[in-house]
Scaffold this motif. Structure first.
Motif, short mmCIF file in Angstrom:
data_model
loop_
_atom_site.label_atom_id
_atom_site.label_comp_id
_atom_site.label_asym_id
_atom_site.label_seq_id
_atom_site.Cartn_x
_atom_site.Cartn_y
_atom_site.Cartn_z
N LEU A 31 0.82 -1.22 0.00
CA LEU A 31 0.00 0.00 0.00
C LEU A 31 0.85 1.26 0.00
O LEU A 31 0.43 2.29 -0.52
CB LEU A 31 -0.92 0.00 1.22
CG LEU A 31 -2.00 -1.08 1.24
CD1 LEU A 31 -2.81 -1.03 2.52
CD2 LEU A 31 -2.92 -0.94 0.03
N ASN A 32 2.03 1.18 0.58
CA ASN A 32 2.89 2.37 0.63
C ASN A 32 3.31 2.81 -0.76
O ASN A 32 3.40 4.00 -1.05
CB ASN A 32 4.13 2.09 1.48
CG ASN A 32 3.76 1.90 2.94
OD1 ASN A 32 2.77 2.45 3.40
ND2 ASN A 32 4.54 1.09 3.65
N ASP A 33 3.56 1.82 -1.62
CA ASP A 33 4.01 2.15 -2.96
C ASP A 33 2.95 2.90 -3.76
O ASP A 33 3.27 3.80 -4.54
CB ASP A 33 4.36 0.85 -3.73
CG ASP A 33 5.67 0.27 -3.24
OD1 ASP A 33 6.34 0.94 -2.43
OD2 ASP A 33 6.01 -0.85 -3.68
N ILE A 34 1.71 2.52 -3.57
CA ILE A 34 0.67 3.07 -4.45
C ILE A 34 -0.03 4.28 -3.86
O ILE A 34 -0.73 4.99 -4.55
CB ILE A 34 -0.39 2.00 -4.78
CG1 ILE A 34 -1.06 1.51 -3.50
CG2 ILE A 34 0.23 0.85 -5.54
CD1 ILE A 34 -2.08 0.44 -3.76
N GLY A 35 0.19 4.55 -2.59
CA GLY A 35 -0.48 5.69 -1.99
C GLY A 35 0.14 7.01 -2.38
O GLY A 35 -0.42 8.06 -2.15
N ARG A 36 1.31 6.93 -3.00
CA ARG A 36 2.07 8.14 -3.21
C ARG A 36 1.66 8.95 -4.43
O ARG A 36 1.72 10.16 -4.42
CB ARG A 36 3.57 7.79 -3.29
CG ARG A 36 4.42 8.84 -2.63
CD ARG A 36 5.76 8.28 -2.21
NE ARG A 36 5.65 7.29 -1.15
CZ ARG A 36 6.69 6.66 -0.66
NH1 ARG A 36 7.89 6.89 -1.15
NH2 ARG A 36 6.55 5.78 0.31
N GLY A 37 1.26 8.27 -5.49
CA GLY A 37 1.00 8.95 -6.75
C GLY A 37 -0.15 9.94 -6.66
O GLY A 37 -0.86 10.02 -5.67
N ARG A 38 -0.31 10.72 -7.72
CA ARG A 38 -1.37 11.73 -7.75
C ARG A 38 -2.72 11.11 -8.12
O ARG A 38 -3.75 11.71 -8.00
CB ARG A 38 -1.01 12.79 -8.78
CG ARG A 38 -0.63 14.13 -8.14
CD ARG A 38 -0.26 15.10 -9.23
NE ARG A 38 0.71 14.51 -10.15
CZ ARG A 38 1.04 15.08 -11.31
NH1 ARG A 38 0.49 16.19 -11.67
NH2 ARG A 38 1.93 14.50 -12.09
N ARG A 39 -2.64 9.87 -8.62
CA ARG A 39 -3.84 9.22 -9.11
C ARG A 39 -4.79 8.90 -7.95
O ARG A 39 -4.36 8.71 -6.82
CB ARG A 39 -3.43 7.93 -9.82
CG ARG A 39 -4.58 7.19 -10.43
CD ARG A 39 -4.08 5.97 -11.16
NE ARG A 39 -5.22 5.21 -11.65
CZ ARG A 39 -5.12 4.01 -12.17
NH1 ARG A 39 -3.92 3.44 -12.26
NH2 ARG A 39 -6.18 3.38 -12.60
N HIS A 40 -6.08 8.85 -8.27
CA HIS A 40 -7.05 8.46 -7.26
C HIS A 40 -6.66 7.11 -6.66
O HIS A 40 -6.34 6.18 -7.38
CB HIS A 40 -8.45 8.37 -7.88
CG HIS A 40 -9.11 9.69 -8.03
ND1 HIS A 40 -9.71 10.35 -6.98
CD2 HIS A 40 -9.25 10.48 -9.10
CE1 HIS A 40 -10.20 11.49 -7.41
NE2 HIS A 40 -9.93 11.60 -8.69
N LEU A 95 -5.27 1.38 -6.34
CA LEU A 95 -5.40 0.14 -5.61
C LEU A 95 -6.02 -0.96 -6.48
O LEU A 95 -5.55 -2.10 -6.48
CB LEU A 95 -6.26 0.36 -4.36
CG LEU A 95 -6.44 -0.86 -3.45
CD1 LEU A 95 -5.10 -1.41 -3.00
CD2 LEU A 95 -7.31 -0.51 -2.24
N GLY A 96 -7.05 -0.60 -7.24
CA GLY A 96 -7.68 -1.56 -8.14
C GLY A 96 -6.66 -2.10 -9.14
O GLY A 96 -6.65 -3.29 -9.44
#
Lengths: 233, 233
Positions: free
Chosen positions: B158-167, B186-187
């Motif tokens: 989750l840490n990797d994907i929480g960073r981007g600007r994307r929803h 996340l999807g």
DNA sequence: CTTACAGTTCGATGATAGTCGAACATTCAC
DNA sequence: GTGAATGTTCGACTATCATCGAACTGTAAG
């Protein structure tokens, strides 16, 4: 089994005139064909053709009241699709500051055919319900004994308008607000009276109306409505 | 204040050839121009014209590798707009038995840009809600403490994907199920992991995916999901 | 009944845009 | 180098469709 046909829907939206109509209806109100024709700046014939296609394509729903045909978005999904399309559409430069001003004025108060709509229209109707001057009956409003006295005092003769064959006080649904405002003969009579006593005046060149200082005071005194002072000068 | 130009985008989608290309790209992969021309059953010249217009209109992005030009959807928002349009599009009668089979596969499980959709996607999302791994927050999903542990165990960082600007985890309306499934970063990460551990594999020549025997067992054990055995061989 | 108004249908017109043939640009293989 | 493959640009053709004038159907008002 059936596969959805995205082309038909998209091509319906992808026309300047039809998109203009849809944007009008995105506010949530049902509008008569003539008004949509005016909004799209096309003749009634052209508008009629477009409206028929959009009903056929499942984008719009039609309801007939007397000789008027009211059109509205067929469902909340259609509204969402339009919003989503808006979100990926490249921004178009504003044409003028005046457009922004007009948009604000329209949201605040405007005429819907012959009765008052917008924030003022909805608030007015809500207050009348709250004070039990009117009551909801099916898809219409009915005047209570309480209300009969009030309307008479306000200068609206209920006997005069009860005679016509037109719907007495139709409910006009507002999607975005999820609230109704009053249409029909009574709505028209009330609005007519509002113009007569100059609580509201037309802003030239459009459907927008302006609440006068007199109106501000009147709404407050007679109905206990506090309107924001926007566009009241 | 800028008014978006919905007409341009809608008219781009509202063409048979272009829509066919977009539907191909909705699978999430980038495809060369020739393949898109074949999918739309037009000559390379015509396809080139369409592709240029869609890039210009912000629907597609282009990447050149040698003499090949790969086209992909410009953003997840474009994918969502296409899915939403699908959801309001009237169903089109099927022409052949093969189409019926493909349609069934699409309804069961498919990629929506970069995440899983269809019956599998919706069921997966529902189960995650039921097990309180995620929760609805406005138009998004949020990961619960419970869920954080589960995702970590499942192999999604989750840490990797929480960073981007994307929803982070957008709710995406599913046209076939008329319910929401999980989109966003996340999807995409979950779907990527599903491919990685081979619970699902792509069915060549389209967006449809197939649930493997491994996947069937995994969904049952890890989440208590019983999928119909359709297309799982 | 007569007039006025809202809306639709029909037919003609005109412009937009999708389509493909031909030619050109670029890259890879030999 | 030559040849093949990918992709684009240009120009012409064609079909689709938005548009409006005219005529018609209802409905409301006096």
């Amino acid at each position: 089994m059936a596969t959805p046909n995205i082309v038909e829907v998209a091509s319906l939206i992808g026309d300047t005139s039809r998109a203009a109509m849809l944007m009008c209806l995105l506010g949530g109100k049902a509008l008569p064909a003539s008004e949509l024709a005016r909004a799209a700046r096309v003749t009634p014939q052209t508008a009629s053709s477009h409206l028929a296609k959009m009903v056929e394509g499942g984008l719009l729903a039609q309801e007939a009241y007397g000789r008027y045909r009211y059109y509205r978005l067929a469902s909340a999904e259609v509204a969402q699709a339009l919003e989503t399309l808006n979100s990926i559409a490249p921004p178009k430069p504003v044409r003028s500051l005046r457009e922004s001003e007009q948009s604000k004025a329209l949201h605040f108060a405007r005429t819907c055919y012959d009765h008052i709509a917008g924030e003022v229209g909805v608030t007015l109707t809500d207050k009348m319900l709250e004070l039990t001057l009117i009551a909801e009956v099916d898809r219409d409003f009915a005047v209570t004994d309480n209300g009969a006295k009030w309307f008479s005092n306000f200068g609206v003769n209920l006997n005069d308008i009860g005679r016509g064959r037109r719907h007495f006080a139709r409910q006009c649904l507002d999607w975005s607000e999820r609230r109704h405002h009053m249409a029909g003969a009574l709505g028209a009579a009330v609005t007519c009276r509002l113009f007569e006593i100059e609580w509201i005046v037309r802003i030239p060149g459009g459907r927008a109306v302006r609440v006068t200082h007199n109106g501000l005071r009147g709404f407050k005194q007679e109905l206990g409505i506090s309107l924001a002072s926007i566009n009241t000068t």
